[in-house]
Design a protein around this motif. Structure first.
Motif: not given
Length: 808
Positions: A20-21, A24, A259, A306-307, A309
């Motif tokens: 699900s990720r 970026s 990250e 995702e960014t 939400n």
């Protein structure tokens, strides 16, 4: 990506990306390619009137998916496989840009390389991809790990770390990169305590074992040749039980990943990163993404949701509430979020994508828009660019874009230039990338690495941490390897006798030159002290004083005897021989002075010959006196006429003859093999004994033997005359003096042989002085006592024994 196990009873399910990720940062790479293609399509000097097209595929960082995409590129997009007798040798694309993963790039290259489809990667650094036999169509704009591994080894060596740990991704990138690093580290004298590997899909137990190895290690520096994804898995394990503070040395794959800055475990990390660059116009292009555009592309839709939400309704942007799910409003602003996609302050790998895109465009330009020396005013859009032509032109390109040169060597690699990155704590407590140096592989060997700023190490300390298996061996010691352990683990053993080491961590000690000896620390050779009996030391002064005192004593006795030369006691003891004996005793005392001081050629010859001749002269006089006493007693017998053979002329002749024999021995000694000074370095290793070599040992013992022979003869004769009836018996005193003389010289021989260095000379002087004092004390002191303190006994009657004498 989820990998399914096939049972071979039915058609396998198609490969699909799961999870699900979305990363970026990788999306930013893809969009950088879009941006570069848009720039090229709008330029009039590069592929004018030609529009480049592209396809973007997600390899899911998995080799199976990357290989599947490679087959699509090579064979087209047909879903069905058909048997066609004519297989066209035309791929659906003229070039491939990617992949980010070395393992995925290897899988792609092995497929499309068969069709000579050029592949230009922006982030695959495995040195294995430089092998043109296995990857003939592979190029990259990022340097090979072969250079990075050598640079990291130099970096580790620069800070004096010889005991390190190593962890790597169990992939083509990690295994090949670490293998190159270990070879370079070995050449630099660096030892590796452990080298462990894992992959993100390995069982948790293997990751736990790797983490435990790191926790239990004694090295304080760890080199991580890993991808960001694998390192995140290790971080999750360390979150349960952190390791001791470590100095992390990172490869380019993760050390510049924004990250990763979220983990405080890597504070103070140092590693190599690509040069930071600026791409004008890229940030507005990246931010030019609305909710409406995102909803039309599945990849962008996933990224948007995702960014922020929230969930994007297909074709709608209004806010809708359905079963408690938050819907996107459409007013979300990408510029307001701080994620790797929007962070253009550290454009490193992104610039590699930009350069790779332009490299392909320039190769196409050389095919479509140029023909040898002639350039078409308009590009020929009818020309079909064959993949082998693009491959050929890629090998020859050499241009500059946005200030950055693009060129490939024979292995398809660019010039290796890195920045040295240090993870430092900013004012707010967050970590940031700070460039502290540079590594340029094109510079001469030994000058590739240069540091320009101070480095902040783990725990915020400014002092370079230490990581060694054994502490450095100081000067005066050498390394001794520990059995069964790496060469960096050793014991420091003091240098042996006569050896030094004047460098730290010396492998061997060196012997000092012949006339030098180590100091107490054994780090310097000093001239050996030269030892001889000198007047600067107590022993030499004492012996010199005794020698002079003895000579003065003899002079005093001579004065007394000369003053009372007409007295009965002097006349009765053969005054002529007595004065000659006193003269010889003076010479005996004074000759001992020739033994004191630095030996020279003249002193060595003088001391032994003077000693031999003066002592023979002395003993000859005593022997003459003894014979006179003995024969005088025999002459009193009736009918004896023996005294005519022992008158003064005969006495003088006997002394001359006895002395001449000794003089002849000494002359032969000096002519044939005279004594000479030497530096004796065999008796003591740490000092030099400056002494006189006898030259001929036989001549020396002949001199002593002749003296001993005369002394024994004199002793025997005096012993025979010891009971003469006169009141002042000369023979008794001679017997006693010869007894002392023989005792001294008998004990002298073993003492002389066994005495070391200057004490050999001292023993010889002592024997000379002792025997000389014995002679003067036994023969002359009693007479002087009578002359000075008992003048009433100095009469002829008393000497003849006609007056009873009092005991002395």
């Amino acid at each position: 990506m989820r990998v399914l196990e096939n049972n071979y009873t039915g058609r396998p399910e198609p490969l699909q990306c799961t999870g699900s990720r979305i990363f970026s940062r990788e999306l930013r790479f893809a969009r950088a390619m879009e941006f570069a293609i848009d720039e090229i399509n709008n330029r009039s000097d590069l592929l004018p009137n030609i529009t480049l097209g592209y396809e973007i595929h997600d390899s899911c960082a998995a080799v199976p998916m990357a290989t599947k995409v490679a087959f699509k590129f090579a064979n087209g997009q047909e879903p069905e496989f058909t048997l066609n007798p004519k297989c066209p040798n035309v791929a659906s694309v003229v070039a491939v840009l990617g992949d980010s993963s070395s393992s995925a790039s290897v899988g792609i290259s092995r497929v499309i390389g068969l069709f000579r489809v050029p592949q230009v990667s922006h982030f695959s650094t495995c040195a294995c991809l430089s092998n043109k036999q296995q990857h003939p169509s592979f190029f990259r704009t990022i340097p090979s790990d072969q250079f990075q591994a050598a640079g990291l080894a130099q970096l580790v060596k620069h800070f004096g770390w010889t005991w390190i740990g190593a962890v790597r991704s169990d992939s083509d990138y990690g295994n090949n990169g670490m293998a190159s690093f270990l070879r370079a580290a070995q050449n630099e004298g660096i030892c590796v305590e452990y080298s462990v590997a894992f992959y993100r899909t390995n069982p948790r137990s293997k990751v736990e074992r790797v983490a435990e190895v790191i926790r239990r290690s004694t090295s304080r520096v760890i080199v991580a040749f890993m991808s960001s994804g694998d390192l995140r898995v290790l971080l999750e394990e360390f979150a349960k039980r952190p390791p001791p503070p470590l100095q992390w040395i990172g490869s380019e794959s993760w050390v510049t990943d924004p990250e990763m800055l979220k983990s405080k475990l890597f504070a103070g990390a140092v590693g190599f990163g690509l040069e930071r660059s600026v791409i004008p116009g890229l940030r507005p292009f990246l931010l030019d993404l609305s909710a409406a555009k995102a909803a039309q592309v599945p990849l962008f839709k996933m990224f948007w949701e995702e960014t922020f939400n929230c969930e994007l309704a297909k074709g709608e942007t209004q806010m809708v509430t359905a079963q408690g799910v938050k819907m996107c409003t459409g007013t979300e602003d990408l510029s307001a979020v701080n994620i790797p996609y929007t962070d253009t302050s550290q454009l490193r790998v992104t610039n590699m994508v930009y350069k790779a895109t332009y490299a392909i465009a320039h190769a196409l330009h050389r095919i479509v828009c140029e023909d040898g020396l002639l350039s078409f005013p308009q590009c020929n859009r009818s020309i079909v660019a064959e993949t082998f032509e693009v491959l050929k032109e890629l090998k020859k390109i050499n241009f500059t874009v946005n200030g950055y040169p693009v060129h490939f060597d024979s292995n398809g690699d660019p010039v290796a230039i890195y920045e040295v990155i240090n993870w430092q704590v900013a004012e707010g407590g967050a970590l940031k990338f700070v460039t502290v140096g540079r590594y340029d592989a094109s510079k001469p060997k030994g000058h590739e690495l240069s540091l320009s700023r101070n480095i902040t190490w783990f725990d915020g300390q400014m002092q370079v941490p230490t990581s060694v298996c054994s502490e450095s061996c100081s000067q005066g010691t050498r390394k001794a390897a520990q059995k069964g352990r790496p060469v960096c683990c050793y014991d420091c053993v003091p240098c042996g006798e006569g050896e030094i080491s004047n460098e730290t961590d010396s492998l061997d000690c060196i012997f000092c030159p012949h006339e030098f000896w180590p100091n107490s620390k054994r780090d310097e050779c000093l001239p050996k002290p030269v030892e001889f009996l000198s007047l600067d030391e107590v022993l030499g002064i004492m012996l010199a004083v005794c020698s002079i005192a003895g000579a003065c004593m003899v002079v005093a006795v001579t004065v007394i005897f000369y003053r009372y030369r007409f007295s009965p006691i002097v006349r009765a003891n053969n005054s002529e021989l007595s004065f000659l004996l006193l003269f010889s005793l003076t010479l005996c005392f004074l000759c001992s002075l020739t033994f004191i001081g630095r030996p020279s050629e003249w002193s060595c010859m003088l001391r032994h010959t003077a000693f031999g001749i003066t002592f023979v002269l002395c003993i000859s006089c005593v022997l003459g006196k003894t014979l006179v006493v003995l024969m005088a007693f025999r002459a009193t017998l009736p009918g004896s006429n023996v005294m005519k053979w022992f008158g003064p002329p005969q006495q003088r002749l006997s002394v001359v003859c006895f002395t001449f024999v000794q003089a002849l021995i000494c002359t032969l000694w000096l002519v044939l093999s005279p004594p000479f000074p030497i530096k004796n370095m065999s008796h003591y290793k740490e000092r030099i004994i400056l002494e006189c070599n006898l030259g001929s040992a036989g001549a020396f013992w002949a001199v002593l033997g002749y003296i001993g022979l005369l002394a024994v003869l004199c002793f025997v004769l005096a012993f025979l005359a010891r009971k003469l009836p006169d009141n002042f018996n000369e023979a008794k005193f001679i017997t006693f003096s010869m007894l002392i003389f023989c005792a001294v010289w008998i004990t002298f021989i073993p003492a002389y042989i066994n005495s070391p260095g200057k004490f050999t000379v001292a023993v010889e002087i002592f024997a000379i002085l002792a025997s000389s004092f014995g002679l003067i004390a036994s023969i002359f002191v009693p007479k002087c006592y009578i002359i000075v303190f008992r003048p009433e006994q100095n009469t002829k009657k008393h000497i003849m024994g006609k007056v009873p004498s009092k005991s002395l």
